[in-house]
Design a protein around this motif. Structure first.
Motif, mmCIF file in Angstrom:
data_model
loop_
_atom_site.group_PDB
_atom_site.id
_atom_site.type_symbol
_atom_site.label_atom_id
_atom_site.label_comp_id
_atom_site.label_asym_id
_atom_site.label_seq_id
_atom_site.Cartn_x
_atom_site.Cartn_y
_atom_site.Cartn_z
ATOM 1 N N UNK A 1 0.821 -1.211 0.000
ATOM 2 C CA UNK A 1 0.000 0.000 0.000
ATOM 3 C C UNK A 1 0.849 1.253 0.000
ATOM 4 N N UNK A 2 1.961 1.200 0.735
ATOM 5 C CA UNK A 2 2.882 2.337 0.759
ATOM 6 C C UNK A 2 3.477 2.574 -0.628
ATOM 7 N N UNK A 3 3.890 1.497 -1.286
ATOM 8 C CA UNK A 3 4.451 1.612 -2.633
ATOM 9 C C UNK A 3 3.417 2.202 -3.601
ATOM 10 N N UNK B 1 6.043 -1.691 -10.133
ATOM 11 C CA UNK B 1 6.741 -2.942 -10.427
ATOM 12 C C UNK B 1 7.116 -3.664 -9.126
ATOM 13 N N UNK B 2 7.525 -2.914 -8.133
ATOM 14 C CA UNK B 2 7.852 -3.503 -6.835
ATOM 15 C C UNK B 2 6.645 -4.236 -6.245
ATOM 16 N N UNK B 3 5.479 -3.643 -6.400
ATOM 17 C CA UNK B 3 4.258 -4.282 -5.886
ATOM 18 C C UNK B 3 4.017 -5.609 -6.600
ATOM 19 N N UNK B 4 4.139 -5.594 -7.915
ATOM 20 C CA UNK B 4 3.862 -6.801 -8.704
ATOM 21 C C UNK B 4 4.899 -7.888 -8.444
ATOM 22 N N UNK C 1 7.291 -8.042 -5.735
ATOM 23 C CA UNK C 1 7.619 -8.382 -4.349
ATOM 24 C C UNK C 1 6.407 -8.615 -3.446
ATOM 25 N N UNK C 2 5.241 -8.231 -3.915
ATOM 26 C CA UNK C 2 4.044 -8.353 -3.059
ATOM 27 C C UNK C 2 2.901 -8.994 -3.851
ATOM 28 N N UNK C 3 3.174 -10.157 -4.411
ATOM 29 C CA UNK C 3 2.209 -10.821 -5.286
ATOM 30 C C UNK C 3 0.936 -11.256 -4.569
ATOM 31 N N UNK C 4 1.034 -11.442 -3.249
ATOM 32 C CA UNK C 4 -0.151 -11.882 -2.497
ATOM 33 C C UNK C 4 -0.949 -10.703 -1.950
ATOM 34 N N UNK C 5 -0.514 -9.492 -2.220
ATOM 35 C CA UNK C 5 -1.218 -8.338 -1.673
ATOM 36 C C UNK C 5 -2.483 -8.033 -2.474
ATOM 37 N N UNK C 6 -3.315 -7.196 -1.907
ATOM 38 C CA UNK C 6 -4.567 -6.796 -2.565
ATOM 39 C C UNK C 6 -4.352 -5.663 -3.562
#
Length: 279
Positions: free
Chosen positions: A182-184, A205-208, A210-215
């Motif tokens: 969410x911060x990213x 890109x960092x979200x996609x 490094x945080x694949x399980x995030x909403x």
């Protein structure tokens, strides 16, 4: 005559000093008490078991401040007793119970340093992670506490995988990572709104990656489509939209991505040669 008077005065002074010193010795006072200093009173030594039972009773009555003072006395008077370990663990509990997060972390670290092989080590580590977790701030602020919580909960999973706390640690890690994602996204949207497309792409890109399980992955893929189109990187934009549609076909974010491409006569399609191709 002057010399004789001086000698008599000195003798008189000596006698007075002797009387005072004798009086002090007989009364058991220290010389410092003449000048208003407080006498040092020795603390009464109470059996460790008695102190521990008293402290536990105070905890049961929710008199946490009194209980902590009793545990402190136990540790001070009996630092090597069989009750020391339990006393220090209760210090972790009391700090957590009273919402003193930083004190909880410090008390847990102290317990783990002294008793790394204790059967209660998973509990102490979990309380530390929970204290860090409870201090997580909203996504517009620094997320160091979220990162610290993730590290602590991951340590529980790695070191105590069969403990009762491992399952909850995994669930909290997911929530904390969603917070980081969410911060990213928040920073990425800021860059996108200010036409700083390259910086925005790096955040999404960092979200996609490094945080694949995030909403937040769905929106991140839409924003990537938007930013790539703004830079004229058509293949990357088409691929981002295609990956979004493949993984989240019913998503409203995919609808928006599809419309963005459609306005330029394009359609979602995975193009080789970019980092999204294999997703």
């Amino acid at each position: 005559m002057g010399i004789e008077r001086m000698l008599r005065a000195l003798k008189s002074s000596f006698r007075l000093t002797s009387v005072l010193l004798l009086a002090l010795a007989l009364s058991g006072c220290s010389a410092f008490s003449l000048f208003g200093e407080k006498k040092i009173v020795e603390e009464e030594i109470i059996p460790a078991e008695e102190l521990y039972d008293k402290a536990i009773s105070q905890v049961e009555d929710q008199r946490y401040l009194s209980a902590q003072k009793t545990f402190d006395k136990l540790e001070r008077q009996h630092p090597y007793s069989e009750y020391s370990e339990r006393s220090r663990l209760m210090t972790v509990y009391i700090a957590a119970r009273t919402g003193q997060y930083q004190k909880t972390i410090l008390a847990a670290d102290r317990f783990l340093a002294l008793y790394p092989s204790s059967q209660d080590a998973p509990y102490a580590m979990y309380m530390k992670g929970a204290a860090q977790y409870n201090q997580m701030k909203d996504i517009t602020r620094d997320q160091q506490t979220a990162e610290d919580a993730i590290a602590t909960f991951q340590a529980i999973i790695n070191n105590f995988p069969n403990s009762r706390y491992a399952k909850d640690a995994k669930e909290r890690i997911l929530i904390a990572k969603d917070q980081l994602a969410g911060k990213e996204m928040s920073v990425g949207r800021y860059y996108l709104g200010n036409n700083n497309y390259t910086a925005a792409i790096n955040r999404f890109r960092t979200v996609v990656e490094d945080h694949q399980t995030s909403t937040h992955v769905e929106e991140a893929l839409l924003r990537l489509t938007e930013a790539y189109l703004a830079l004229g990187l058509v293949n990357e934009a088409k691929t981002a939209a295609a990956v979004l549609g493949h993984n989240y076909p019913s998503s409203r974010w995919y609808e928006d991505a599809y419309k963005l491409l459609q306005k330029q006569g394009l359609a979602p399609e995975v193009e080789s040669g970019n980092w999204l191709s294999n997703r």
